[in-house]
Write a protein that holds these residues in place. Structure first.
Motif, PDB file in Angstrom:
ATOM      1  N   LEU A 262     -28.266  23.795  -5.802  1.00  0.00           N
ATOM      2  CA  LEU A 262     -27.963  24.678  -4.675  1.00  0.00           C
ATOM      3  C   LEU A 262     -26.686  24.238  -3.980  1.00  0.00           C
ATOM      4  O   LEU A 262     -25.833  25.067  -3.632  1.00  0.00           O
ATOM      5  N   SER A 263     -26.530  22.939  -3.800  1.00  0.00           N
ATOM      6  CA  SER A 263     -25.321  22.417  -3.169  1.00  0.00           C
ATOM      7  C   SER A 263     -24.083  22.752  -3.997  1.00  0.00           C
ATOM      8  O   SER A 263     -23.061  23.206  -3.460  1.00  0.00           O
ATOM      9  N   SER A 264     -24.182  22.573  -5.310  1.00  0.00           N
ATOM     10  CA  SER A 264     -23.035  22.854  -6.181  1.00  0.00           C
ATOM     11  C   SER A 264     -22.698  24.340  -6.205  1.00  0.00           C
ATOM     12  O   SER A 264     -21.526  24.729  -6.122  1.00  0.00           O
ATOM     13  N   LEU A 265     -23.726  25.183  -6.308  1.00  0.00           N
ATOM     14  CA  LEU A 265     -23.494  26.627  -6.340  1.00  0.00           C
ATOM     15  C   LEU A 265     -22.914  27.123  -5.018  1.00  0.00           C
ATOM     16  O   LEU A 265     -22.036  27.997  -5.002  1.00  0.00           O
ATOM     17  N   SER A 266     -23.386  26.566  -3.909  1.00  0.00           N
ATOM     18  CA  SER A 266     -22.864  26.961  -2.598  1.00  0.00           C
ATOM     19  C   SER A 266     -21.406  26.541  -2.455  1.00  0.00           C
ATOM     20  O   SER A 266     -20.573  27.301  -1.940  1.00  0.00           O
ATOM     21  N   ARG A 267     -21.096  25.343  -2.918  1.00  0.00           N
ATOM     22  CA  ARG A 267     -19.714  24.863  -2.849  1.00  0.00           C
ATOM     23  C   ARG A 267     -18.792  25.725  -3.710  1.00  0.00           C
ATOM     24  O   ARG A 267     -17.693  26.107  -3.283  1.00  0.00           O
ATOM     25  N   ASP A 268     -19.248  26.077  -4.909  1.00  0.00           N
ATOM     26  CA  ASP A 268     -18.438  26.924  -5.787  1.00  0.00           C
ATOM     27  C   ASP A 268     -18.191  28.285  -5.148  1.00  0.00           C
ATOM     28  O   ASP A 268     -17.082  28.840  -5.230  1.00  0.00           O
ATOM     29  N   ASP A 269     -19.223  28.820  -4.494  1.00  0.00           N
ATOM     30  CA  ASP A 269     -19.084  30.127  -3.852  1.00  0.00           C
ATOM     31  C   ASP A 269     -18.070  30.067  -2.712  1.00  0.00           C
ATOM     32  O   ASP A 269     -17.237  30.973  -2.554  1.00  0.00           O
ATOM     33  N   LEU A 270     -18.125  29.005  -1.926  1.00  0.00           N
ATOM     34  CA  LEU A 270     -17.178  28.860  -0.819  1.00  0.00           C
ATOM     35  C   LEU A 270     -15.752  28.688  -1.333  1.00  0.00           C
ATOM     36  O   LEU A 270     -14.798  29.232  -0.751  1.00  0.00           O
ATOM     37  N   GLU A 271     -15.594  27.945  -2.420  1.00  0.00           N
ATOM     38  CA  GLU A 271     -14.256  27.755  -2.981  1.00  0.00           C
ATOM     39  C   GLU A 271     -13.687  29.066  -3.508  1.00  0.00           C
ATOM     40  O   GLU A 271     -12.490  29.347  -3.359  1.00  0.00           O
ATOM     41  N   GLU A 272     -14.551  29.889  -4.114  1.00  0.00           N
ATOM     42  CA  GLU A 272     -14.094  31.184  -4.606  1.00  0.00           C
ATOM     43  C   GLU A 272     -13.644  32.095  -3.468  1.00  0.00           C
ATOM     44  O   GLU A 272     -12.725  32.905  -3.615  1.00  0.00           O
TER      45      GLU A 272
END
Length: 274
Positions: A262-272
């Protein structure tokens, strides 16, 4: 002699107060909504402990209850925190299917939402004597599941035990602790033989798993109501106290299933999104 007054749940605070007294109480957790994934395979209300068997799931993780202060399924008796090995290692699967079908990430999350959200809330409410319609309180109009009413539920459970004269009843507390430890045990991160995460989840599935971790935590908050109530004298040495509850919830090296993803997916979403 007059009997001692019954404790009031509204006089026991488990959250940090605001600096300004005119603000409403802080919630225990920030509310959010998740998909109602188990709608097609809901909890059947026939008992928490035997639900997996009724659904054809085999639970391999067992709580050893070796020592009062040990975490679920792990013996840490006599081990200093600095000596605990936190290396991620392969673990046997927590679940298999009775029909031999491989466990899929999506099926696992559906099963766990039914068992550890709807089933757990139903079971604890019944134990405490609280008449709670879980679906009515937590399923919102758009067909999602909201965690909003988890806030305040530990106190509602405690108020119900006060009404039934079971506040501070250690036999009741043991039963609730066993439920909490079981939930925490089966929400442990699954690691494959390659020492990587056994399952890959979608963002929505990770959010559901996060809601289940919070659901287990509100059981800990409820138990703290009993421990901190006036007149409760049992200590850690007696087998009850806040440290035992905390050791059952969080310990060095614990990773809850799906939260790292969840942390990784959230970070990827914010970076996008920049």
């Amino acid at each position: 002699a007059f009997p001692p007054p019954l404790p009031r749940a509204d006089l026991i605070s488990l959250t940090m107060p605001h600096l300004h007294t005119d603000l409403p109480p802080r919630p225990e957790f920030t509310p959010f909504t998740v998909p109602y994934l188990c709608l097609s395979s809901p909890y059947d209300g026939k008992g928490f402990w035997t639900y997996p068997e009724r659904r054809g799931w085999i639970v391999h993780a067992k709580d050893t209850n070796c020592h009062v202060m040990c975490p679920p399924g792990i013996c840490r008796h006599g081990i200093s925190p600095i000596d605990v090995d936190i290396t991620r290692r392969a673990k046997p699967p927590i679940f298999t299917r009775a029909d031999g079908i491989p466990v899929l990430a999506s099926d696992k999350v559906i099963f766990l939402q039914a068992w550890l959200f709807f089933g757990l809330l139903t079971e604890v409410s019944a134990l405490c004597g609280l008449d709670l319609d879980v679906a009515a309180e937590f399923v919102v109009d758009n067909g999602s599941v909201s965690t909003t009413k988890l806030n305040g539920l530990p106190g509602r459970w405690f108020a119900a035990t006060v009404r039934t004269h079971r506040a501070g009843d250690m036999s009741l507390m043991e039963r609730i602790l066993a439920l909490m430890r079981q939930a925490i045990l089966v929400l442990d991160e699954e690691v494959s033989e390659a020492e990587t995460q056994r399952f890959s989840y979608t963002y929505a599935e990770c959010r559901v798993l996060h809601s289940l971790d919070i659901t287990a935590r509100i059981l800990a908050l409820h138990l703290l109501f009993h421990v901190y109530m006036p007149g409760f004298t049992a200590t850690d040495e007696d087998g009850w106290g806040h440290r035992r509850i905390l050791n059952s919830m969080d310990w060095i090296g614990r990773q809850s299933e799906g939260l790292d993803q969840l942390s990784s997916l959230s970070r990827d979403d914010l970076e996008e999104k920049g």
